[in-house]
Structures are given as C-alpha cells and as structure tokens.
Design an enzyme around this catalytic site. Structure first.
Site, PDB file in Angstrom:
ATOM      1  N   LYS A  11       0.854  -1.202   0.000  1.00  0.00           N
ATOM      2  CA  LYS A  11       0.000   0.000   0.000  1.00  0.00           C
ATOM      3  C   LYS A  11       0.880   1.239   0.000  1.00  0.00           C
ATOM      4  CE  LYS A  11       0.750   1.294   4.524  1.00  0.00           C
ATOM      5  NZ  LYS A  11       1.541   2.452   4.928  1.00  0.00           N
ATOM      6  N   ASP A 136      -2.186  -1.384  10.733  1.00  0.00           N
ATOM      7  CA  ASP A 136      -2.389  -1.391   9.277  1.00  0.00           C
ATOM      8  C   ASP A 136      -3.019  -2.685   8.765  1.00  0.00           C
ATOM      9  OD1 ASP A 136      -1.408   1.104   8.821  1.00  0.00           O
ATOM     10  OD2 ASP A 136       0.505   0.463   7.946  1.00  0.00           O
TER      11      ASP A 136
HETATM   12  O1  C5P Z   1       0.364  -1.072  15.008  1.00  0.00           O
HETATM   13  P1  C5P Z   1       1.794  -1.204  14.648  1.00  0.00           P
HETATM   14  O2  C5P Z   1       2.478  -2.314  15.407  1.00  0.00           O
HETATM   15  O3  C5P Z   1       2.031  -1.284  13.192  1.00  0.00           O
HETATM   16  O4  C5P Z   1       2.488   0.167  15.093  1.00  0.00           O
HETATM   17  C1  C5P Z   1       3.854   0.271  15.387  1.00  0.00           C
HETATM   18  C2  C5P Z   1       4.064   1.395  16.384  1.00  0.00           C
HETATM   19  O5  C5P Z   1       3.796   2.659  15.774  1.00  0.00           O
HETATM   20  C3  C5P Z   1       3.155   1.333  17.580  1.00  0.00           C
HETATM   21  O6  C5P Z   1       3.716   0.560  18.603  1.00  0.00           O
HETATM   22  C4  C5P Z   1       3.025   2.790  17.991  1.00  0.00           C
HETATM   23  O7  C5P Z   1       4.144   3.147  18.771  1.00  0.00           O
HETATM   24  C5  C5P Z   1       3.135   3.534  16.676  1.00  0.00           C
HETATM   25  N1  C5P Z   1       1.818   3.924  16.128  1.00  0.00           N
HETATM   26  C6  C5P Z   1       1.179   5.037  16.646  1.00  0.00           C
HETATM   27  N2  C5P Z   1      -0.048   5.405  16.144  1.00  0.00           N
HETATM   28  C7  C5P Z   1      -0.615   4.716  15.122  1.00  0.00           C
HETATM   29  C8  C5P Z   1       0.023   3.593  14.567  1.00  0.00           C
HETATM   30  C9  C5P Z   1       1.248   3.227  15.095  1.00  0.00           C
HETATM   31  O8  C5P Z   1       1.675   5.693  17.577  1.00  0.00           O
HETATM   32  N3  C5P Z   1      -1.801   5.107  14.645  1.00  0.00           N
END
Ligand code: C5P
Length: 301
Positions: A11, A136
């Site tokens: 994406k 995501d």
């Molecule tokens: O959800 P994911 O593991 O992909 O996100 C990685 C990190 O990015 C999270 O642990 C968080 O610290 C940060 N994040 C965030 N806000 C979001 C998505 C991700 O702060 N909307």
C-alpha cells in the site's frame, strides 16, 4: 500436501494527517490508503501441527516475532483444532518502507487460512483479529482506495478511481514506525492543523492530490537524516517530469510519484537509474482486482 500461493500487495498512503493522541498512546490518524500492484508472494502449506515461517529476505525474522507467524497463531486459536502451517514469504516489498509489507503478509495469512480451513469467518471477525496484530492489518482485508481513521485501523472504502501511474522510490534504509511516531511530537511543525483537512477536501473532489501531505515526513527525516536528500530529489524529478503528486508513504522510508502518463513515469524512472537510485514502476489496484488477484492459480506458477 501441496502449497497454495497468494499475492500480498503493498500500500501507499496518498495522504496522512495526525489528528492527536489516543488514550492508548497510539496516534489518531486520518489517512488515504491505496493498494499497489507490487506484491510479495505468500506460500502456505498445511502441516499436522506447529507454525514455521521462512523468507528469502535476511531482514525478515523466521520466528514468532514475524507478524505472519502471529497471524497464523491467531487462526490456529480460532480453529480450535490441531493443525499447522508452513509459510514461505517471497519478499519484494522492502521491510521498513512504509508500504505495509508485514501487515499485508499478516492479513494474507488470515484471509488464506480462513479460505483453506473453510472457516468462512465474516469480515467483522477477521477485522477484529487483524486489529490485534497491528494498526495497518485491517486495511489489507479490504484493499483498494480507503480512508483509515482511529489508529488507521477503522477502514471506510472509498469510491475513487485511481488511474495514475506510480513510481516508488523505496529509500536506501528502512525506518521503524515506532521510532517515527516517537519523534513526531518534536516535529509537529504543521499541526494541530487550522482550517480544513486536505484529505477531506480530496475525498469530496474539491482538492487536488498535490495538496495532500504526510505529517510524519519531518519525523521520519529526523530518524533517518538521509531521507532529506531522497525527499528533495523525488520532488525535483517530479517537478521536471510533470508528476501529479510527490509524497512519502506511511512512516517512510519510501517516497512515491504519480503521473497521468506512462511515458512521464518511465522518464522519471530513467533519471533515478542514472543517479544509481532504485525505483519501482507500478499501478494502483481497485478493490475488485485486489480480491480477484488474491490467489495465484497453479497454472500461473
Ligand atoms: O500497530 P503497529 O504495530 O504497526 O504500530 C507500530 C508502532 O507505531 C506502535 O507501537 C506505535 O508506537 C506507533 N503507532 C502510533 N499510532 C498509530 C500507529 C502506530 O503511535 N496510529
């Protein structure tokens, strides 16, 4: 047992606005996701028990820290029966590129095992499982143009026809999403935003794609200063070749250009090649193509 193979698409975020901080510590986002034709291949073979993951990319873990491994574990739990899988990831989507490669692999495993194990779980149940894996991941159950709200995990499909040609510039080294969000507060030079949201204007057909921006760009450059030169070069090539949009995807490190003509995109690709910079030509995928091109039929392999 013979393996089945699935396309796991990348994406980009056409725009990404950080709206604030949620009580969970995550950031509240408004973003537009679009699926690219670029994809990994996820091969899945049923076994009697356990989960194994291997990949052809040295930067991708082969243990339970791999998000595809965790997706298989979630499906095993839902299944409630003793069954296992051997997962092979053929990586073309660079990790740490803001292209959702890992999240896409995880959603692919959820969808594929739902199919292979005959669960027929409704989308709402899969989305619930996807949310536990990463912000995501729910997007990759839907695909095509979509608005992402909340953590980016509340998905609203959009009726946009994206016909532009895309040139991806993956960026020399990947960046960690967590590190970029951590640095966001000190680089919040644009926000909180006054006036209307460019994304809302674009979705309503009132604003051009060139007005969309990615609020994480300054923080990504702070994490990986080499991205500043990439950003400058991508924008310069975009201006010279008449690009419609030049922007960073997700939390970086990839940048992208969009064009209305293939010849302009190919000319831009040649400029990057001459400077020794990798670029990847691809197209946007509609939601329908995203669904129809999921499984790779054996005669095509
Ligand atoms: O959800 P994911 O593991 O992909 O996100 C990685 C990190 O990015 C999270 O642990 C968080 O610290 C940060 N994040 C965030 N806000 C979001 C998505 C991700 O702060 N909307």
């Amino acid at each position: 047992m013979s393996a089945r193979a699935f396309r796991s698409f990348a994406k980009i975020n056409l725009g990404l606005e950080v709206l604030g901080r949620l009580p969970s510590g995550y950031h509240e986002l408004r973003t537009i996701f679009a699926t690219l034709s670029l994809h990994d291949i996820v091969e899945i073979e049923e076994t009697s028990r356990g989960i194994s993951v291997r990949s052809d990319h040295p930067g991708v873990p082969d243990d339970e820290t791999n998000i595809a491994w965790r997706a298989a574990a979630v499906m095993q739990k839902i299944s409630g029966r003793k069954r296992g899988v051997r997962i092979t990831l053929h990586k073309r989507i660079a990790p740490g590129g803001g292209l959702g490669g890992g999240s896409s692999n995880a959603a692919t495993v959820l969808r594929a095992l739902n199919l292979m194990w005959g669960h027929n779980l409704p989308m709402s149940r899969l989305a619930k499982a996807a949310r536990t894996l990463g912000a995501d991941v729910p997007y990759f159950l839907v695909g095509g143009p979509a608005l992402g709200l909340g953590r980016g995990d509340q998905i609203q499909p959009l009726d946009l026809r994206l016909r532009e040609r895309v040139l991806l510039v993956p960026g020399a080294a990947g960046v960690s999403t967590a590190a970029v969000f951590e640095r966001y507060a000190e680089h919040r030079n644009q926000g909180p935003r006054k006036g209307r949201s460019p994304i809302e204007g674009f979705v309503q057909g009132r604003r051009a794609p060139s007005t969309l921006r990615n609020d994480l760009e300054a923080a990504a450059i702070a994490v990986n200063p080499a991205l500043a030169a990439t950003a400058r070069q991508v924008r310069r090539v975009g201006r010279d070749q008449g690009a419609i949009q030049a922007a960073m995807s997700g939390s970086g490190s990839s940048f992208f250009l969009t064009f209305d003509r293939t010849a302009a995109r190919d000319a831009a690709a040649r400029v990057f090649t001459e400077s020794g910079i990798e670029s990847i030509a691809c197209a946007f995928l509609s939601r329908r193509s995203f669904r129809e091109r999921f499984e790779i039929k054996p005669e095509k392999r």
